[in-house]
Design a protein around this motif. Structure first.
Motif, PDB file in Angstrom:
ATOM      1  N   LEU A  40       0.852  -1.189   0.000  1.00  0.00           N
ATOM      2  CA  LEU A  40       0.000   0.000   0.000  1.00  0.00           C
ATOM      3  C   LEU A  40       0.885   1.236   0.000  1.00  0.00           C
ATOM      4  O   LEU A  40       1.961   1.234   0.618  1.00  0.00           O
ATOM      5  N   ALA A  41       0.436   2.290  -0.673  1.00  0.00           N
ATOM      6  CA  ALA A  41       1.184   3.543  -0.692  1.00  0.00           C
ATOM      7  C   ALA A  41       1.028   4.264   0.636  1.00  0.00           C
ATOM      8  O   ALA A  41      -0.059   4.297   1.228  1.00  0.00           O
ATOM      9  N   VAL A  42       2.102   4.876   1.124  1.00  0.00           N
ATOM     10  CA  VAL A  42       2.076   5.646   2.368  1.00  0.00           C
ATOM     11  C   VAL A  42       1.241   6.907   2.159  1.00  0.00           C
ATOM     12  O   VAL A  42       1.383   7.595   1.142  1.00  0.00           O
ATOM     13  N   PRO A  43       0.347   7.259   3.113  1.00  0.00           N
ATOM     14  CA  PRO A  43      -0.527   8.434   2.912  1.00  0.00           C
ATOM     15  C   PRO A  43       0.230   9.741   2.746  1.00  0.00           C
ATOM     16  O   PRO A  43       0.004  10.482   1.788  1.00  0.00           O
ATOM     17  N   ASN A  44       1.105  10.078   3.712  1.00  0.00           N
ATOM     18  CA  ASN A  44       1.908  11.302   3.651  1.00  0.00           C
ATOM     19  C   ASN A  44       3.022  11.181   4.689  1.00  0.00           C
ATOM     20  O   ASN A  44       3.091  10.188   5.416  1.00  0.00           O
ATOM     21  N   PRO A  45       3.911  12.166   4.811  1.00  0.00           N
ATOM     22  CA  PRO A  45       5.038  12.001   5.739  1.00  0.00           C
ATOM     23  C   PRO A  45       4.703  12.233   7.205  1.00  0.00           C
ATOM     24  O   PRO A  45       5.574  12.083   8.064  1.00  0.00           O
ATOM     25  N   GLY A  46       3.478  12.612   7.541  1.00  0.00           N
ATOM     26  CA  GLY A  46       3.144  13.005   8.898  1.00  0.00           C
ATOM     27  C   GLY A  46       3.068  11.843   9.868  1.00  0.00           C
ATOM     28  O   GLY A  46       3.049  10.671   9.482  1.00  0.00           O
ATOM     29  N   ASN A  47       2.966  12.167  11.160  1.00  0.00           N
ATOM     30  CA  ASN A  47       2.956  11.129  12.204  1.00  0.00           C
ATOM     31  C   ASN A  47       1.728  11.179  13.101  1.00  0.00           C
ATOM     32  O   ASN A  47       1.723  10.590  14.170  1.00  0.00           O
TER      33      ASN A  47
END
Length: 408
Positions: A40-47
């Protein structure tokens, strides 16, 4: 038939399991996909992944899903389902303080589903995004509109429904900073409206909290008497949807007046679900702690009072809850899944409580050790059975997991 249960301890969690009744033979088989394995693709760089929403964005008859995050851009993305997996698209390419809780509806009445999310403790706004169907482009964001932009921040949970019986849906949402439940009417031309008409239909006081249901003290970020959780059901059988949340249900009295009725005043900081779990009578209500440690509770209307029954004696941050007929036997089942808040709870579980329509449940464990925060149970691949969309809040973020139901 009595609804006696026995307690079985697995790790630190106590499961209430029926002393009689037939179980469903064989465990469900699951295919697990994850961003950790590149499936699956990572949504965004946030945590801090705050919200997840499942709906059919592109109108092809198969569910897609959206993921919101509040520390980095893009703040909102959606995953489009195809025959061989999911492709990530941008909904909002800017950073935005989005809170947990979301809903989908054809807001502008053009034949496709739009989406709504609320601001967190740093933001006093609620928004909706206009679906650009059928002009989808993975890198082109959607147009964002404002629903509310006044008063206090934090809007944890919102829901669409026709709560006043006028044939048109309204938006109900909590505004925790204001200690209020709001109802917003959708404008005739929502694309051109600057703001929606938002009316407070209930308010609560920081001086009015009862001793809360808990097995351990709540996290420090819980506000005094803070209300959360929203669901809908026709509780009193009058043909009109009622709002369920904050340990209460709210009945429309006419105009913008709603009467609050207490289900459990000691359990208002919860996830909420409502439906006909036990045959006959009013729909039942299920409440579970979203942030903290407390029981999974079932409430059944008996003899003009809500009878409270603990189904699991302690749940550790059960921030994912839904009622579904998972095994398609005509009876509602309960799905609940736990967080790993601040990387605690290494045995975090995703659980199915399979109901028999009489208040008995057989418990199945779907996963252990993987965090769930506002995860979703829905048909994600269009094959007619229910899958799991797993989303953490802060554990190992950014991360997504999907469990595809392979049958028994």
């Amino acid at each position: 038939m009595s609804r006696l249960t026995v307690a079985i301890v697995i790790g630190t969690t106590v499961f209430s399991v029926p002393t009689s009744g037939q179980g469903t033979p064989g465990p469900v088989q699951w295919k697990h996909l994850s961003t950790t394995t590149g499936e699956l693709a990572v949504p965004n760089p946030g945590n801090q992944q705050t919200a997840a929403l499942v709906c059919d964005v592109d109108g092809d008859g198969v569910n897609d899903f959206l993921i919101a995050e509040r520390t980095a851009a893009p703040s909102l993305v959606w995953y489009r389902r195809s025959a061989d997996g999911w492709t990530k698209y941008t909904v909002d390419d800017r950073p935005l303080h989005i809170e947990a809780g979301s809903a989908a509806l054809d807001i502008d009445r053009d034949g496709d589903l739009d989406v709504a999310f609320g601001g967190d403790y740093q933001q006093n706004q609620v928004w909706w995004w206009e679906n650009p169907a059928s002009n989808f482009d993975p890198t082109t964001p959607w147009r964002r509109h404002i629903i509310k932009a006044f008063g206090a921040p934090k809007h944890h949970d919102l829901i669409f429904g026709d709560f006043d019986g006028d044939g048109r849906d309204e938006l109900a949402f909590w505004n925790q900073g204001a200690r209020k439940l709001y109802l917003a009417e959708i404008p005739d031309d929502p694309r051109q409206a600057e703001l929606w008409d938002c009316q407070a239909i209930y308010g609560y006081s920081a001086d009015g909290e009862l001793p809360q249901r808990q097995t351990r003290p709540y996290p420090s970020f819980k506000g005094v008497n803070e209300h959360e959780g929203l669901a809908q059901a026709d509780i009193d059988g009058d043909g009109k949807l009622d709002i369920v949340g904050g340990g209460r249900w709210f009945k429309h009295q006419g105009g913008t007046t709603y009467a609050p009725h207490i289900i459990d005043a000691s359990y208002q900081f919860t996830r909420a679900a409502a439906g006909q779990i036990i045959r006959g009578g009013r729909p039942e209500v299920v409440l579970v702690v979203g942030d903290g440690w407390a029981p999974l509770m079932l409430y059944e209307w008996q003899d003009s009072a809500w009878k409270a029954t603990p189904l699991i004696e302690e749940v550790d941050c059960g921030h994912s809850l839904d009622l579904v007929d998972f095994n398609q036997d005509g009876h509602l089942d309960i799905w609940v899944a736990e967080m790993r808040l601040n990387d605690t709870n290494p045995d975090a579980k995703s659980l199915l409580l399979l109901g028999d329509g009489q208040g008995h449940f057989q418990t199945e464990i779907i996963s252990e050790g993987i965090a769930h925060h506002e995860s979703r149970i829905a048909d994600l691949d269009g094959d007619g059975d229910l899958d799991i969309l797993g989303k953490p809040y802060g554990w190992q973020t950014p991360r997504l997991d999907i469990w595809l139901n392979q049958g028994r």
